[in-house]
Each structure stands twice: as C-alpha cells, then as structure tokens.
Design a protein around this motif. Structure first.
Motif, PDB file in Angstrom:
ATOM      1  N   PRO A   1      -3.869   6.469  -3.240  1.00  0.00           N
ATOM      2  CA  PRO A   1      -3.235   5.284  -2.655  1.00  0.00           C
ATOM      3  C   PRO A   1      -3.578   4.048  -3.484  1.00  0.00           C
ATOM      4  CG  PRO A   1      -4.324   6.611  -0.968  1.00  0.00           C
ATOM      5  CD  PRO A   1      -4.757   7.159  -2.292  1.00  0.00           C
ATOM      6  N   HIS A   2      -2.625   3.120  -3.570  1.00  0.00           N
ATOM      7  CA  HIS A   2      -2.891   1.894  -4.309  1.00  0.00           C
ATOM      8  C   HIS A   2      -2.112   0.719  -3.720  1.00  0.00           C
ATOM      9  CE1 HIS A   2       0.164   4.267  -6.478  1.00  0.00           C
ATOM     10  NE2 HIS A   2       0.737   3.140  -6.839  1.00  0.00           N
ATOM     11  N   MET A   3      -2.588  -0.478  -4.045  1.00  0.00           N
ATOM     12  CA  MET A   3      -1.979  -1.730  -3.587  1.00  0.00           C
ATOM     13  C   MET A   3      -2.288  -2.767  -4.662  1.00  0.00           C
ATOM     14  SD  MET A   3      -2.569  -4.885  -2.076  1.00  0.00           S
ATOM     15  CE  MET A   3      -4.187  -4.931  -1.308  1.00  0.00           C
TER      16      MET A   3
ATOM     17  N   PHE B   1       0.847  -1.201   0.000  1.00  0.00           N
ATOM     18  CA  PHE B   1       0.000   0.000   0.000  1.00  0.00           C
ATOM     19  C   PHE B   1       0.887   1.256   0.000  1.00  0.00           C
ATOM     20  CE2 PHE B   1      -2.693   2.810   2.902  1.00  0.00           C
ATOM     21  CZ  PHE B   1      -3.690   3.042   1.980  1.00  0.00           C
ATOM     22  N   HIS B   2       0.673   2.152  -0.951  1.00  0.00           N
ATOM     23  CA  HIS B   2       1.488   3.379  -1.026  1.00  0.00           C
ATOM     24  C   HIS B   2       0.835   4.368  -1.974  1.00  0.00           C
ATOM     25  CE1 HIS B   2       2.742   1.492  -4.774  1.00  0.00           C
ATOM     26  NE2 HIS B   2       3.226   2.658  -5.160  1.00  0.00           N
ATOM     27  N   PHE B   3       1.410   5.545  -2.097  1.00  0.00           N
ATOM     28  CA  PHE B   3       1.011   6.474  -3.167  1.00  0.00           C
ATOM     29  C   PHE B   3       2.240   7.130  -3.756  1.00  0.00           C
ATOM     30  CE2 PHE B   3      -0.566   9.646   0.385  1.00  0.00           C
ATOM     31  CZ  PHE B   3       0.721   9.773   0.864  1.00  0.00           C
ATOM     32  N   ASP B   4       2.045   7.802  -4.900  1.00  0.00           N
ATOM     33  CA  ASP B   4       3.129   8.436  -5.644  1.00  0.00           C
ATOM     34  C   ASP B   4       2.686   9.843  -6.039  1.00  0.00           C
ATOM     35  OD1 ASP B   4       4.711   5.848  -6.014  1.00  0.00           O
ATOM     36  OD2 ASP B   4       2.831   5.339  -6.990  1.00  0.00           O
ATOM     37  N   LYS B   5       3.669  10.667  -6.433  1.00  0.00           N
ATOM     38  CA  LYS B   5       3.324  12.050  -6.767  1.00  0.00           C
ATOM     39  C   LYS B   5       2.743  12.200  -8.172  1.00  0.00           C
ATOM     40  CE  LYS B   5       6.670  14.313  -3.749  1.00  0.00           C
ATOM     41  NZ  LYS B   5       7.790  15.245  -3.650  1.00  0.00           N
TER      42      LYS B   5
HETATM   43 FE   LIG Z   1       2.901   3.208  -7.207  1.00  0.00          FE
END
Ligand SMILES: [Fe+2]
Length: 307
Positions: A217-219, A143-147
């Motif tokens: 956010p995505h996983m 699970f994380h996010f990016d700019k």
């Molecule tokens: Fe990503």
C-alpha cells in the motif's frame, strides 16, 4: 550505492529482495522525454487514446483511489493542464506510456538495464509498463495498492511517499488483497491517519526514488511546488503466482471455503496454483474460441486496455 556506476537506476543490489521496500537513486531527472514541453505532447497523444487519468486537488489520502476521477473531476484537457500544472490544481497520470513508441524506448532502456539484477532473485520480468505522474502543488495520491512491482522515481519537485509492507495486515487485510487480485476493486482498503506511523516514509527529491513490491500500500503527498514522477512497473513469475493465489482464495471464499492466508500453507498454495493454472489455461482457450479478447499476464508489456 556504487558511485562509479552509470546505470539509470542505482540501488544496493546485494541487499535487494523482491518483496522488500528499498530506496533507490536514478539518472532520469534531466531526461529530455521527461521535461514539461515533451509531456504536453505525450499528453495530447495519450488523451486521444483515453489513457489519461486525472482528478482535482480535492482528493485526500482517504479518497477512494478507483473513484477519485469521478468524485473529484478535473475537466481541463491534458495539454492545458500539463502546460500550466503549477496553477492547474490537478493530479494527472499518463497511463501505460509504453503504448507510445517514443516512450516505449524509455521503458525498455530502464527495465532492460535492471533486468539482469532483478532476475537474479525474481525471474520472469514481463507485463512491463511506464506511468508518468504530473501533479500540482499539494495534491495527494490516495491510499491504494497495485499489482505490479514498482520503481517510482522522482523527476522534478518534491514529494513525500508513504509505503507499507505488503504483509502488513493492519494497512491492508488479507481479504482486501484477495478481493483486489480477483476483481481489481480496492474498496476494502481503508485509510486511517494512524497508519502513517507504520509506513516507511521517503522524502523524495529529483534523482531519488523507491522500490515498492507488488501490493505494497502507498500514499503520496506533493510538496509546495509542481511535481513530475515516473514509475516503471512489471510482473514476475512470483507476482503472477501470488496474484493467482489471492484471486483463487477470493473465489473459493465465495463458495464458502475459507483458506489460511496466502503463504501460510506452502503445500496448499502449490496444489492450488497447479489446479488454478489448468483452469486458467482452459478458460483462455474457450475465450479465444469465442472470439473474445485474452490478456495474458505473461505478455511482454502491460495491456493498455486494462489498468
Ligand atoms: Fe500506485
């Protein structure tokens, strides 16, 4: 979708909104540069430059995304891993493939193709990049996010992609977002199993994909076979503004000044962005004068030193 279109990426552009998650289709599944033998060669070239990120299949949705390579190391070379990804028990990402001249042409082909459609509602495409994920059966992208805004495209194998709205403060608090933009740390993003119920879920097969706005956010969970996925990413005027504001909010919080969340007070945002832009311009000039590197987010391609 337009059945007659020969575009590399197809989506309903009349419904496209730069801050809304959306399904897409693509024509890259048979692309020669995305076949395993070519990716082994790319892996060798990028590994020499330190542009391969990898961890073992022990990572889970709740593993720290930033720390996964350290917490769950995978020690085989890129070439060895990519050549036998089915049995490698590894998650491997080839980073910033636009740094490689051959793959920059692919990044350009895809992003040049969609740029006019994107820029009708989201001008200023820049900081363009490409990321290729080659993963063993049942591996997980924590699970994380990016700019960046992100077109994530499934090339081989099956994956389940979970994506949360970028405004969903249950999935990612305002503070987590502020801190990420200011420091690139994702430590305030906390995985909970019950978040699955709030996600948009894509069961991706080759030829399918999704558009994920900046900091959604995505996983990702792999299917039972190996998988190849490619992401095409970029910033726009709006993502750069959003990032600058969140970063500024975090810095002001450090001075004891708590502001309403980004977007809640447009006039305050406008004033802050104006002042913040001047401060950043001065800081860039000072860094240049001091002979230190400058990585402007308005550059045409993402810098390979920063990710
Ligand atoms: Fe990503």
């Amino acid at each position: 979708m337009d059945g007659e279109s020969r575009a590399l990426i197809d989506l309903d552009w009349d419904r496209f909104h730069p801050w809304r998650i959306q399904p897409v289709r693509h024509r890259l599944a048979a692309h020669p540069l995305l076949q395993p033998a070519q990716l082994v060669e790319l892996g060798k070239r990028l590994e020499r430059l330190g542009r391969v990120r990898t961890h073992s299949d022990d990572a889970t949705p709740g593993t720290s995304f930033n720390a996964a390579p350290r917490l769950h190391p995978h020690r085989k070379s890129a070439a060895e891993t990519l050549a036998d990804i089915h049995a490698a028990r590894a998650w491997m990402s080839l980073l910033n493939v636009q740094a490689d001249p051959v793959y920059r042409a692919l990044v350009d082909a895809v992003l040049d193709d969609i740029r006019p459609s994107v820029e009708r509602s989201d001008p200023g495409m820049c900081y363009r990049g490409g990321w290729i994920f080659v993963t063993s059966p049942r591996t997980v992208t924590p699970f994380h996010f990016d700019k960046e805004h992100n077109f994530i495209l499934q090339v081989q194998g099956r994956k389940t992609l979970y994506v949360w709205d970028h405004r969903d403060t249950e999935a990612a608090s305002e503070r987590a977002r502020d801190r990420f933009h200011a420091t690139h740390e994702r430590d305030l993003l906390v995985w909970r199993e019950e978040l699955r119920e709030r996600a948009q879920v894509f069961h991706l097969e080759p030829g399918q994909g999704a558009y994920m706005p900046s900091t959604s956010p995505h996983m990702v969970e792999n299917g039972d076979g190996p998988s190849i996925t490619m992401s095409f990413t970029y910033y726009t005027h709006a993502t750069r503004r959003d990032s600058a504001l969140h970063s500024l909010h975090e810095r002001l919080r450090g001075l004891g000044i708590a502001l309403a969340p980004v977007g809640h007070r447009p006039a305050v945002d406008a004033m802050l962005h104006h002042v913040g832009g001047s401060v950043r311009a001065v800081r860039h000039v000072l860094r240049k004068l001091a002979g230190r590197p400058v990585f402007p987010t308005s550059a045409p391609y993402a810098f390979t030193e920063t990710y």
